[in-house]
Design a protein around this motif. Structure first.
Motif, PDB file in Angstrom:
ATOM      1  N   PRO A 109      15.607 -36.520  -3.045  1.00 19.74           N
ATOM      2  CA  PRO A 109      14.006 -35.729  -2.729  1.00 19.74           C
ATOM      3  C   PRO A 109      14.720 -33.966  -3.010  1.00 19.74           C
ATOM      4  N   PRO A 110      14.148 -32.763  -2.997  1.00 13.70           N
ATOM      5  CA  PRO A 110      14.664 -31.643  -3.323  1.00 13.70           C
ATOM      6  C   PRO A 110      14.892 -31.300  -2.024  1.00 13.70           C
ATOM      7  N   ASP A 111      15.826 -30.906  -1.658  1.00 13.99           N
ATOM      8  CA  ASP A 111      16.071 -30.026  -0.197  1.00 13.99           C
ATOM      9  C   ASP A 111      15.427 -29.278  -0.009  1.00 13.99           C
ATOM     10  N   HIS A 112      15.404 -28.059  -1.339  1.00 15.17           N
ATOM     11  CA  HIS A 112      15.021 -26.390  -0.910  1.00 15.17           C
ATOM     12  C   HIS A 112      15.314 -26.097  -2.457  1.00 15.17           C
ATOM     13  N   VAL A 113      13.375 -25.108  -1.991  1.00 15.80           N
ATOM     14  CA  VAL A 113      12.984 -23.782  -3.543  1.00 15.80           C
ATOM     15  C   VAL A 113      13.322 -23.234  -2.865  1.00 15.80           C
ATOM     16  N   LYS A 114      13.966 -21.851  -4.072  1.00 13.55           N
ATOM     17  CA  LYS A 114      14.386 -20.184  -3.493  1.00 13.55           C
ATOM     18  C   LYS A 114      13.058 -19.571  -4.612  1.00 13.55           C
ATOM     19  N   ILE A 115      12.658 -19.107  -4.414  1.00 12.42           N
ATOM     20  CA  ILE A 115      11.655 -17.687  -5.167  1.00 12.42           C
ATOM     21  C   ILE A 115      12.617 -16.348  -5.412  1.00 12.42           C
ATOM     22  N   ARG A 116      12.592 -16.020  -6.713  1.00 10.93           N
ATOM     23  CA  ARG A 116      12.878 -14.268  -7.351  1.00 10.93           C
ATOM     24  C   ARG A 116      12.017 -14.082  -8.144  1.00 10.93           C
ATOM     25  N   GLN A 117      12.608 -13.258  -7.890  1.00 17.89           N
ATOM     26  CA  GLN A 117      11.227 -11.772  -8.602  1.00 17.89           C
ATOM     27  C   GLN A 117      11.665 -11.184  -9.432  1.00 17.89           C
ATOM     28  N   GLU A 118      11.503 -10.546 -11.104  1.00 21.17           N
ATOM     29  CA  GLU A 118      12.454 -10.265 -12.017  1.00 21.17           C
ATOM     30  C   GLU A 118      11.148  -9.120 -12.629  1.00 21.17           C
TER      31      GLU A 118
END
Length: 111
Positions: A6-15
């Motif tokens: 399973p995916p352990d985590h997700v991370k959002i970034r912005q540009e």
């Protein structure tokens, strides 16, 4: 035989990092490695919204790292809006998510 991961985590970034009215910004969501590849989706204030193409590349332990982007036309009214990215592994029925609150630089301190 491959393992389900399973995916352990997700991370959002912005540009760009600083959001200004009347400019386009890109929100990028990356998941950790999973098998099968995680299906990513975007939500704005709890409502599903369409993102750009879900892409995957090889990741750890034989899994895949998934990414999805979303283009946003920034307005002053978007200050404080919450976007959430969810990664879902259908084989394991497991999901993880991350959220970002937009902080729009306002002109003359009026928002």
């Amino acid at each position: 035989m491959s393992l389900f991961i399973p995916p352990d985590h997700v991370k959002i970034r912005q540009e760009p990092i600083e959001l200004k009215p009347n400019e386009e910004a890109t929100l990028i969501c990356d998941s950790s490695s999973s098998n099968p590849p995680a299906k990513l989706s975007w939500w704005r204030e709890g409502i599903p919204v369409q993102g750009l193409v879900n892409t995957s590349k090889p990741g750890l332990h034989g899994g895949s790292v998934s990414s999805i982007e979303m283009k946003v036309n920034v307005t002053e009214q978007m200050n404080g809006i919450v976007y959430t990215c969810q990664a879902h592994n259908e084989a394991l029925q497991r999901s993880v998510h991350d959220a970002i609150t937009l902080q729009v630089l306002c002109t003359y301190l009026i928002c």
